[in-house]
Design a protein around this motif. Structure first.
Motif, PDB file in Angstrom:
ATOM      1  N   SER A  18       3.810   6.961 -11.823  1.00 50.76           N
ATOM      2  CA  SER A  18       4.594   7.111 -11.599  1.00 50.76           C
ATOM      3  C   SER A  18       4.845   7.279 -10.307  1.00 50.76           C
ATOM      4  O   SER A  18       3.781   7.871  -9.466  1.00 50.76           O
ATOM      5  N   GLY A  19       6.023   6.884  -9.256  1.00 51.01           N
ATOM      6  CA  GLY A  19       5.464   6.685  -8.173  1.00 51.01           C
ATOM      7  C   GLY A  19       7.206   5.875  -7.247  1.00 51.01           C
ATOM      8  O   GLY A  19       8.325   6.291  -7.741  1.00 51.01           O
ATOM      9  N   TYR A  20       6.945   5.484  -5.896  1.00 45.59           N
ATOM     10  CA  TYR A  20       8.262   5.150  -5.821  1.00 45.59           C
ATOM     11  C   TYR A  20       8.072   3.889  -4.495  1.00 45.59           C
ATOM     12  O   TYR A  20       6.740   3.614  -4.090  1.00 45.59           O
ATOM     13  N   ALA A  21       8.783   2.750  -4.682  1.00 46.10           N
ATOM     14  CA  ALA A  21       8.672   1.634  -4.058  1.00 46.10           C
ATOM     15  C   ALA A  21       9.257   1.786  -3.262  1.00 46.10           C
ATOM     16  O   ALA A  21      10.968   1.970  -3.293  1.00 46.10           O
ATOM     17  N   TYR A  22       9.085   1.034  -1.953  1.00 44.19           N
ATOM     18  CA  TYR A  22      10.311   0.888  -0.783  1.00 44.19           C
ATOM     19  C   TYR A  22      10.513  -0.530  -0.675  1.00 44.19           C
ATOM     20  O   TYR A  22       9.418  -1.174   0.120  1.00 44.19           O
ATOM     21  N   SER A  23      11.253  -1.097  -0.653  1.00 44.75           N
ATOM     22  CA  SER A  23      11.453  -2.808   0.078  1.00 44.75           C
ATOM     23  C   SER A  23      11.803  -2.694   1.397  1.00 44.75           C
ATOM     24  O   SER A  23      12.268  -2.669   2.083  1.00 44.75           O
ATOM     25  N   GLU A  29       7.042  -5.251  -0.898  1.00 46.26           N
ATOM     26  CA  GLU A  29       7.277  -3.345  -0.863  1.00 46.26           C
ATOM     27  C   GLU A  29       6.203  -2.931  -1.025  1.00 46.26           C
ATOM     28  O   GLU A  29       4.785  -3.504  -0.969  1.00 46.26           O
ATOM     29  N   LEU A  30       6.774  -1.784  -0.594  1.00 46.55           N
ATOM     30  CA  LEU A  30       5.121  -1.045  -0.305  1.00 46.55           C
ATOM     31  C   LEU A  30       5.403   0.213  -0.750  1.00 46.55           C
ATOM     32  O   LEU A  30       6.595   0.577  -1.964  1.00 46.55           O
ATOM     33  N   TYR A  31       4.705   0.878  -1.802  1.00 47.73           N
ATOM     34  CA  TYR A  31       4.615   1.031  -2.634  1.00 47.73           C
ATOM     35  C   TYR A  31       3.389   2.823  -2.939  1.00 47.73           C
ATOM     36  O   TYR A  31       2.403   2.943  -2.438  1.00 47.73           O
ATOM     37  N   LEU A  32       3.540   3.892  -3.165  1.00 48.53           N
ATOM     38  CA  LEU A  32       3.235   5.320  -3.501  1.00 48.53           C
ATOM     39  C   LEU A  32       3.200   6.019  -4.897  1.00 48.53           C
ATOM     40  O   LEU A  32       4.660   5.941  -5.736  1.00 48.53           O
ATOM     41  N   SER A  33       2.263   6.347  -5.594  1.00 48.05           N
ATOM     42  CA  SER A  33       2.065   6.203  -7.027  1.00 48.05           C
ATOM     43  C   SER A  33       1.640   7.484  -7.394  1.00 48.05           C
ATOM     44  O   SER A  33      -0.128   7.438  -6.466  1.00 48.05           O
ATOM     45  N   THR A  34       1.544   7.977  -7.631  1.00 48.24           N
ATOM     46  CA  THR A  34       0.658   8.847  -8.569  1.00 48.24           C
ATOM     47  C   THR A  34      -0.026   8.551  -9.760  1.00 48.24           C
ATOM     48  O   THR A  34       0.386   7.492 -10.480  1.00 48.24           O
ATOM     49  N   ARG A  35      -1.198   8.804 -10.806  1.00 47.52           N
ATOM     50  CA  ARG A  35      -1.906   8.391 -11.588  1.00 47.52           C
ATOM     51  C   ARG A  35      -2.724  10.029 -11.896  1.00 47.52           C
ATOM     52  O   ARG A  35      -2.712  10.402 -11.828  1.00 47.52           O
ATOM     53  N   SER A  51      -2.117   3.900  -3.274  1.00 42.86           N
ATOM     54  CA  SER A  51      -1.058   3.246  -2.393  1.00 42.86           C
ATOM     55  C   SER A  51      -1.541   2.186  -1.901  1.00 42.86           C
ATOM     56  O   SER A  51      -2.126   0.890  -2.040  1.00 42.86           O
ATOM     57  N   GLY A  52      -0.054   1.430  -2.095  1.00 44.51           N
ATOM     58  CA  GLY A  52      -0.420  -0.195  -1.706  1.00 44.51           C
ATOM     59  C   GLY A  52       0.940  -1.410  -1.543  1.00 44.51           C
ATOM     60  O   GLY A  52       1.822  -0.468  -0.545  1.00 44.51           O
ATOM     61  N   VAL A  53       0.184  -2.858  -1.572  1.00 49.77           N
ATOM     62  CA  VAL A  53       1.671  -3.539  -1.334  1.00 49.77           C
ATOM     63  C   VAL A  53       1.840  -4.358  -2.578  1.00 49.77           C
ATOM     64  O   VAL A  53       1.239  -4.781  -3.022  1.00 49.77           O
ATOM     65  N   ARG A  64      -0.110  -7.836  -5.785  1.00 48.94           N
ATOM     66  CA  ARG A  64       0.185  -6.270  -6.113  1.00 48.94           C
ATOM     67  C   ARG A  64      -1.536  -6.333  -5.473  1.00 48.94           C
ATOM     68  O   ARG A  64      -2.115  -6.765  -5.428  1.00 48.94           O
ATOM     69  N   SER A  65      -1.654  -5.432  -4.462  1.00 49.31           N
ATOM     70  CA  SER A  65      -2.931  -4.445  -3.891  1.00 49.31           C
ATOM     71  C   SER A  65      -3.031  -3.258  -3.722  1.00 49.31           C
ATOM     72  O   SER A  65      -1.631  -2.200  -3.475  1.00 49.31           O
ATOM     73  N   ALA A  66      -3.759  -2.379  -4.011  1.00 48.37           N
ATOM     74  CA  ALA A  66      -4.016  -0.948  -3.883  1.00 48.37           C
ATOM     75  C   ALA A  66      -5.450  -0.221  -3.439  1.00 48.37           C
ATOM     76  O   ALA A  66      -6.325  -0.755  -3.669  1.00 48.37           O
ATOM     77  N   VAL A  67      -4.754   1.107  -3.080  1.00 49.83           N
ATOM     78  CA  VAL A  67      -5.959   1.791  -1.885  1.00 49.83           C
ATOM     79  C   VAL A  67      -6.583   2.915  -2.975  1.00 49.83           C
ATOM     80  O   VAL A  67      -4.521   3.547  -3.108  1.00 49.83           O
TER      81      VAL A  67
END
Length: 116
Positions: A18-23, A29-35, A51-53, A64-67
């Motif tokens: 669950s998280g938020y994406a910013y265009s 988009e950049l996004y930050l999510s919890t898991r 967090s990723g793109v 998508r790619s994320a750390v």
């Protein structure tokens, strides 16, 4: 939300992101999510952040790619990298492929997703 099967066992691990994406633009988009991941008798439950793109290659295909950073109960935190692609067949059905590398394990995943 997704279910995972480990070593040909039943589908007994559940993962909720669950998280938020910013265009930044129409395609990026950049996004930050919890898991949150449930546990079973062979794997401890975990919680983490990623967090990723996300880049839309076409209207139906994205990459998508994320750390990721994940903490399992009674274990040290692990850092990982995740790369995934998605192809939308219809508005509700998509194909996806994921490569996930963590300190402890490597996961390769192919699947069919359903959005609602």
């Amino acid at each position: 939300m997704s279910s995972q099967s480990k070593n040909a066992e039943q589908f007994d691990l559940w993962q909720i992101d669950s998280g938020y994406a910013y265009s930044i633009s129409n395609d990026v988009e950049l996004y930050l999510s919890t898991r949150l991941t449930s546990g079973n008798e062979t794997q401890a439950a975990s919680r983490g952040m990623l967090s990723g793109v996300k880049y839309n290659l076409t209207p139906k295909m994205s990459l998508r790619s994320a750390v990721t950073a994940e903490k399992r109960i009674n274990q040290d935190a692990t850092v990982g990298l995740e790369v995934s692609s998605q192809f939308s067949v219809t508005e509700q059905v998509n194909f996806h492929a994921t490569v996930d590398y963590e300190d402890l394990e490597q996961i390769y995943q192919l699947g069919i997703g359903f959005r609602f």
